[in-house]
Design a protein around this motif. Structure first.
Motif, PDB file in Angstrom:
ATOM      1  N   UNK A 195     104.058  -2.167 -49.899  1.00  0.00           N
ATOM      2  CA  UNK A 195     105.473  -2.468 -50.128  1.00  0.00           C
ATOM      3  C   UNK A 195     105.743  -2.638 -51.623  1.00  0.00           C
ATOM      4  N   UNK A 196     106.977  -2.391 -52.030  1.00  0.00           N
ATOM      5  CA  UNK A 196     107.372  -2.501 -53.438  1.00  0.00           C
ATOM      6  C   UNK A 196     107.763  -3.947 -53.722  1.00  0.00           C
ATOM      7  N   UNK A 197     107.105  -4.585 -54.688  1.00  0.00           N
ATOM      8  CA  UNK A 197     107.343  -6.002 -54.943  1.00  0.00           C
ATOM      9  C   UNK A 197     108.796  -6.281 -55.324  1.00  0.00           C
ATOM     10  N   UNK A 198     109.415  -5.366 -56.060  1.00  0.00           N
ATOM     11  CA  UNK A 198     110.803  -5.575 -56.481  1.00  0.00           C
ATOM     12  C   UNK A 198     111.764  -5.624 -55.310  1.00  0.00           C
ATOM     13  N   UNK A 199     111.314  -5.152 -54.130  1.00  0.00           N
ATOM     14  CA  UNK A 199     112.178  -5.153 -52.949  1.00  0.00           C
ATOM     15  C   UNK A 199     111.916  -6.348 -52.029  1.00  0.00           C
ATOM     16  N   UNK A 200     111.068  -7.291 -52.469  1.00  0.00           N
ATOM     17  CA  UNK A 200     110.830  -8.524 -51.720  1.00  0.00           C
ATOM     18  C   UNK A 200     111.730  -9.602 -52.293  1.00  0.00           C
ATOM     19  N   UNK A 201     112.657 -10.115 -51.496  1.00  0.00           N
ATOM     20  CA  UNK A 201     113.582 -11.133 -51.973  1.00  0.00           C
ATOM     21  C   UNK A 201     112.803 -12.376 -52.404  1.00  0.00           C
ATOM     22  N   UNK A 202     113.108 -12.940 -53.577  1.00  0.00           N
ATOM     23  CA  UNK A 202     112.362 -14.097 -54.078  1.00  0.00           C
ATOM     24  C   UNK A 202     112.372 -15.263 -53.094  1.00  0.00           C
ATOM     25  N   UNK A 203     111.216 -15.901 -52.936  1.00  0.00           N
ATOM     26  CA  UNK A 203     111.102 -17.094 -52.114  1.00  0.00           C
ATOM     27  C   UNK A 203     111.040 -16.875 -50.625  1.00  0.00           C
ATOM     28  N   UNK A 204     110.942 -15.626 -50.161  1.00  0.00           N
ATOM     29  CA  UNK A 204     111.021 -15.366 -48.716  1.00  0.00           C
ATOM     30  C   UNK A 204     109.715 -14.906 -48.090  1.00  0.00           C
ATOM     31  N   UNK A 205     108.674 -14.652 -48.866  1.00  0.00           N
ATOM     32  CA  UNK A 205     107.414 -14.131 -48.324  1.00  0.00           C
ATOM     33  C   UNK A 205     106.634 -15.245 -47.641  1.00  0.00           C
ATOM     34  N   UNK A 206     106.216 -14.991 -46.401  1.00  0.00           N
ATOM     35  CA  UNK A 206     105.458 -15.966 -45.617  1.00  0.00           C
ATOM     36  C   UNK A 206     104.331 -15.253 -44.875  1.00  0.00           C
ATOM     37  N   UNK A 207     103.292 -16.007 -44.498  1.00  0.00           N
ATOM     38  CA  UNK A 207     102.209 -15.451 -43.696  1.00  0.00           C
ATOM     39  C   UNK A 207     101.827 -16.419 -42.595  1.00  0.00           C
ATOM     40  N   UNK A 208     101.295 -15.884 -41.497  1.00  0.00           N
ATOM     41  CA  UNK A 208     100.799 -16.694 -40.378  1.00  0.00           C
ATOM     42  C   UNK A 208      99.695 -15.902 -39.698  1.00  0.00           C
ATOM     43  N   UNK A 209      98.744 -16.604 -39.085  1.00  0.00           N
ATOM     44  CA  UNK A 209      97.680 -15.948 -38.350  1.00  0.00           C
ATOM     45  C   UNK A 209      98.048 -15.837 -36.882  1.00  0.00           C
ATOM     46  N   UNK A 210      97.663 -14.712 -36.267  1.00  0.00           N
ATOM     47  CA  UNK A 210      97.890 -14.520 -34.838  1.00  0.00           C
ATOM     48  C   UNK A 210      96.604 -14.032 -34.187  1.00  0.00           C
ATOM     49  N   UNK A 211      96.631 -13.941 -32.861  1.00  0.00           N
ATOM     50  CA  UNK A 211      95.476 -13.459 -32.108  1.00  0.00           C
ATOM     51  C   UNK A 211      95.549 -11.971 -31.821  1.00  0.00           C
ATOM     52  N   UNK A 212      96.570 -11.300 -32.318  1.00  0.00           N
ATOM     53  CA  UNK A 212      96.724  -9.869 -32.032  1.00  0.00           C
ATOM     54  C   UNK A 212      95.523  -9.076 -32.542  1.00  0.00           C
ATOM     55  N   UNK A 213      95.076  -8.140 -31.705  1.00  0.00           N
ATOM     56  CA  UNK A 213      94.006  -7.216 -32.085  1.00  0.00           C
ATOM     57  C   UNK A 213      92.759  -7.936 -32.574  1.00  0.00           C
ATOM     58  N   UNK A 214      92.498  -9.115 -32.008  1.00  0.00           N
ATOM     59  CA  UNK A 214      91.321  -9.869 -32.404  1.00  0.00           C
ATOM     60  C   UNK A 214      91.509 -10.742 -33.622  1.00  0.00           C
TER      61      UNK A 214
END
Length: 233
Positions: A195-214
């Motif tokens: 993804x292009x960093x300039x197209x990520x709105x400031x302050x909105x990036x988040x991550x979480x872990x899931x059980x999908x696909x192991x």
């Protein structure tokens, strides 16, 4: 590491702020739950059907591998931020803290049949930002006040009266206000996925872990066009 094309979540919905995503308990393999603030009134929740086409069909309105159209709730307030976690209580209730524009940190929960309900008592007042975590039914929130002061609030799983909750200030440990802000490492993961960093709105990036696909890292952000994006890695 798993890769997929970034999906747009709720393209026809008027949402704002940073989305919040949690590993859910429903479906055969555990869906994903995503929460976002409406631009003017209430909250939106979306869910991703993580089941395979070979699994028993439990959510016919959402095909496997797709996001729902979204459900609106909590009308009557404009929210600045909201976070969702999957609880082990209920069983399998969802827990939500939502910060409205008055600074009230509202406490909500979802249960089968009744849906989302707001608790009579808010978790805190005069709040400017917060972060929420869940461990075995207990909720832990780092809350930063409008005066800049930070404190840790805890709602224990074994407190009487659930689904009502009591919030207490925890004397243990230091409050880390950095956890209430965007982690630059998450932006780096999104960029590394193409993804292009300039197209990520400031302050909105988040991550979480899931059980999908192991085991999958679920990345969410809002692009500069205002759309919620989701990518699994």
């Amino acid at each position: 590491m798993h890769s997929e094309i970034a999906a747009v979540v709720g393209p026809d919905r008027s949402t704002a702020g940073a989305p919040s995503l949690a590993q859910g308990a429903y479906g055969v393999r555990g869906n994903l739950e995503l929460l976002a603030c409406d631009r003017t009134d209430g909250l939106w929740v979306f869910w991703f059907n993580a089941d395979l086409v070979t699994d028993p069909l439990e959510t016919p309105d959402v095909p496997p591998g797709a996001w729902s159209a979204g459900l609106s709730f909590a009308s009557g307030h404009r929210y600045l931020d909201a976070q969702i976690v999957q609880s082990s209580l209920g069983p399998d209730h969802l827990e939500v803290l939502a910060l409205d524009e008055r600074g009230a940190l509202q406490s909500w929960y979802w249960s089968p049949g009744l849906g989302f309900q707001r608790r009579a008592a808010d978790a805190a007042t005069d709040v400017s930002r917060f972060t929420l975590t869940h461990v075995a039914g207990s909720l832990d929130a780092i809350v930063v006040g409008r005066d800049g002061g930070a404190r840790r609030l805890v709602s224990d799983a074994d407190a009487p009266g659930y689904p009502d909750r009591t919030w207490n200030t925890s004397p243990a440990g230091e409050t880390d206000t950095r956890s209430t802000r965007e982690d630059p490492r998450v932006r780096a993961l999104i960029v590394a996925a193409g993804e292009v960093e300039a197209q990520i709105a400031p302050g909105t990036a988040r991550s979480a872990r899931s059980t999908r696909n192991g085991g999958t890292t679920e990345l969410t952000w809002r692009d500069t066009a205002g759309r919620i994006r989701h990518l699994g890695r």
